[in-house]
Enzyme design. Structure first.
Site, mmCIF file in Angstrom:
data_model
loop_
_atom_site.group_PDB
_atom_site.id
_atom_site.type_symbol
_atom_site.label_atom_id
_atom_site.label_comp_id
_atom_site.label_asym_id
_atom_site.label_seq_id
_atom_site.Cartn_x
_atom_site.Cartn_y
_atom_site.Cartn_z
ATOM 1 N N ASN A 15 0.747 -1.169 0.060
ATOM 2 C CA ASN A 15 0.117 -0.001 -0.124
ATOM 3 C C ASN A 15 0.910 1.362 0.024
ATOM 4 O O ASN A 15 0.482 2.413 -0.395
ATOM 5 C CB ASN A 15 -0.885 -0.003 1.274
ATOM 6 C CG ASN A 15 -2.032 0.627 1.076
ATOM 7 O OD1 ASN A 15 -2.646 0.936 -0.073
ATOM 8 N ND2 ASN A 15 -2.780 0.986 1.999
ATOM 9 N N THR A 24 19.982 -21.027 -23.942
ATOM 10 C CA THR A 24 18.535 -20.601 -24.346
ATOM 11 C C THR A 24 18.373 -20.745 -25.888
ATOM 12 O O THR A 24 19.126 -20.279 -26.407
ATOM 13 C CB THR A 24 18.067 -19.037 -23.806
ATOM 14 O OG1 THR A 24 18.491 -18.862 -22.707
ATOM 15 C CG2 THR A 24 16.803 -18.795 -24.009
ATOM 16 N N LYS A 69 17.191 -20.243 -29.342
ATOM 17 C CA LYS A 69 16.705 -19.300 -30.035
ATOM 18 C C LYS A 69 16.629 -19.661 -31.655
ATOM 19 O O LYS A 69 17.192 -20.776 -31.988
ATOM 20 C CB LYS A 69 17.833 -18.100 -30.257
ATOM 21 C CG LYS A 69 18.257 -17.587 -28.918
ATOM 22 C CD LYS A 69 17.270 -16.767 -28.330
ATOM 23 C CE LYS A 69 17.943 -16.174 -26.727
ATOM 24 N NZ LYS A 69 16.997 -15.316 -26.149
ATOM 25 N N ASP A 98 12.657 -20.264 -23.657
ATOM 26 C CA ASP A 98 12.589 -18.946 -23.249
ATOM 27 C C ASP A 98 11.741 -18.563 -22.327
ATOM 28 O O ASP A 98 10.529 -19.316 -22.485
ATOM 29 C CB ASP A 98 12.703 -18.192 -24.608
ATOM 30 C CG ASP A 98 13.121 -16.700 -24.376
ATOM 31 O OD1 ASP A 98 12.366 -15.865 -23.847
ATOM 32 O OD2 ASP A 98 14.356 -16.469 -24.706
ATOM 33 N N HIS A 101 12.747 -18.075 -13.922
ATOM 34 C CA HIS A 101 13.068 -16.813 -14.601
ATOM 35 C C HIS A 101 12.789 -15.630 -13.997
ATOM 36 O O HIS A 101 11.724 -15.827 -13.583
ATOM 37 C CB HIS A 101 12.997 -16.946 -16.123
ATOM 38 C CG HIS A 101 13.335 -16.110 -16.910
ATOM 39 N ND1 HIS A 101 12.720 -14.822 -17.144
ATOM 40 C CD2 HIS A 101 14.280 -16.062 -17.771
ATOM 41 C CE1 HIS A 101 13.638 -14.113 -18.028
ATOM 42 N NE2 HIS A 101 14.701 -14.821 -18.143
ATOM 43 N N SER A 125 23.313 -14.932 -17.295
ATOM 44 C CA SER A 125 22.584 -15.157 -18.705
ATOM 45 C C SER A 125 22.417 -13.662 -19.268
ATOM 46 O O SER A 125 22.235 -12.841 -18.531
ATOM 47 C CB SER A 125 21.220 -15.969 -18.574
ATOM 48 O OG SER A 125 20.609 -15.936 -19.595
#
EC number: 4.1.1.39
Length: 450
Positions: free
Chosen positions: A113, A163, A165, A193, A284, A369
């Site tokens: 808050n 990772t 890609k 990913d 992650h 990473s």
């Protein structure tokens, strides 16, 4: 006595410089930037009040409870060196304000808050001291560093990951092939990913199947235990659990979760499942920069890292240090130690505001990473030490000869650095030379270094 209504200064009730903190208190260090004209004591007290028992006015029901037992207290304020109008306010919270074993409730109370508060221009939670009594209500990481090494049968070196890609657009079959090539070449892990969940071009079940095939094939060929972080993050907790259960049925060693976007409640449920069923859990930190990037507002990542160790995860992304500013190196290593060690001394030069005792809570492996390459390997080995995971995405897949040779290059570079370190060489000074020597007998590494 009569009840006296009306608005009064927070500092009359919530600023208590003479307070001696208890071993059971949760302690918080806030970086407070008050609005012009607001004294720092009032700002610090306002934070303590609004994140515990206070509200903006005296209420009749205050008389029905013991404020002294339940209120948060601002017990110390110090100006921040080199900053105008910034203060560190230390707040102590009684343990009874928090539900046991709930990171969610802890954050709702402490930061739920106060951040929109009018009297403050900006507010940042820099650190938390979690008392042993509260730590003990959490399961923590499903397995921890030692158990993970035993499961994987890998000792005395950092672990290597990658990772896959392009992160979006591959079919499940081609994705599995990329996984196989990296693992076959010498990596320990490959990774979904963070935004690979279950999209139209690759549904989660297909990906899980093809990745499992890649794992078993590469294991059979290399004689090493392999893993792929199967991302179980989903739109509902039920769907997330369904994916984790399917991963367990396939017999794979590890699953993955995006703990900030998925939420602490989902993460803790998944961590409990992982411990009960022998799965490792890779975490992650997608979305972390939204919360931790501003220097004067938000929550520092070391707090999010502590919260993850309580909620549960065996790996977590922790930045790379390499190529960044020198000052950030100490700060990053500060929270890397907070993740791995049992006991961490207060050390302001590393951003650690409180001594933290984790008692027997297992440790988390930090994952380096993002934008790293074989030339960084000596520095990474030196900075992070053995208990870490080094992840090269483009650094593996960007190899001129393809994925498997890229994986070979990384593994050779790592083994060369570990051997050099064990022989007593100085990785910081001789790093480039060590890599160049290794290039002579590894054409894959030589090609990666060009």
């Amino acid at each position: 006595v009569g009840f006296k209504a009306g608005v009064k200064d927070y500092k009359l009730t919530y600023y208590t410089p003479e307070y001696e903190t208890k071993d059971t208190d949760i302690l918080a260090a806030f970086r407070v930037t008050p609005q012009p004209g607001v004294p720092p004591e009032e700002a610090g007290a306002a934070v303590a009040a609004e994140s515990s028992t206070g509200t903006w006015t005296t209420v009749w029901t205050d008389g029905l409870t013991s404020l002294d037992r339940y209120k948060g207290r601002c017990y110390h304020i110090e100006p921040v060196a080199g900053e105008e109008n910034q203060y560190i306010a230390y707040v102590a919270y009684p343990l009874d304000l928090f539900e046991e074993g709930s990171v969610t409730n802890m954050f709702t109370s402490i930061v739920g808050n106060v951040f929109g508060f009018k009297a403050l221009r900006a507010l940042r939670l820099e650190d938390l001291r979690i008392p042993v009594a509260y730590v003990k209500t959490f399961q923590g990481p499903p397995h921890g560093i030692q158990v993970e090494r035993d499961k994987l049968n890998k000792y005395g070196r950092p672990l290597l990951g990658c990772t896959i890609k392009p992160k979006l657009g591959l079919s499940a079959k081609n994705y599995g092939r990329a996984v196989y090539e990296c693992l076959r070449g010498g990596l320990d892990f490959t990774k979904d990913d963070e935004n690979v969940n279950s999209q139209p071009f690759m549904r989660w079940r297909d990906r899980f199947l093809f990745c499992a095939e890649a794992i078993y094939k590469s294991q059979a060929e290399t004689g090493e235990i392999k893993g792929h972080y199967l991302n179980a993050t989903a739109g509902t907790c039920e769907e997330m659990m369904k994916r984790a259960i399917f991963a367990r049925e396939l017999g794979v060693p590890i699953v993955m979760h995006d703990y900030l976007t998925g939420g602490f409640t989902a993460n803790t449920s998944l961590a409990h499942y992982c411990r009960d069923n022998g799965l490792l859990l890779h975490i992650h930190r997608a979305m972390h920069a939204v919360i931790d990037r501003q220097k004067n507002h938000g929550i520092h990542f070391r707090v999010l890292a502590k919260a993850l160790r309580m909620s549960g995860g065996d790996h977590i992304h922790a930045g790379t240090v390499v190529g960044k500013l020198e000052g950030e190196r100490d700060i990053t290593l500060g929270f890397v130690d907070l993740l791995r060690d049992d006991f961490i001394e207060k050390d302001r030069s590393r951003g650690i505001y409180f001594t933290q005792d984790w008692v027997s809570l297992p440790g988390v492996l930090p994952v380096a990473s993002g934008g790293i390459h074989v030339w960084h390997m000596p520095a990474l080995t030196e900075i992070f030490g053995d208990d870490s995971v080094l992840q090269f995405g483009g650094g593996t897949l960007g190899h001129p000869w393809g994925n498997a040779p890229g994986a070979v290059a990384n593994r050779v570079a790592l083994e060369a650095c570990v051997q050099a370190r064990n022989e007593g060489r100085d990785l910081a000074r001789e790093g480039n030379e060590i890599i160049r020597e290794a290039c002579k007998w590894s054409p894959e590494l030589a090609a990666a270094c060009e």
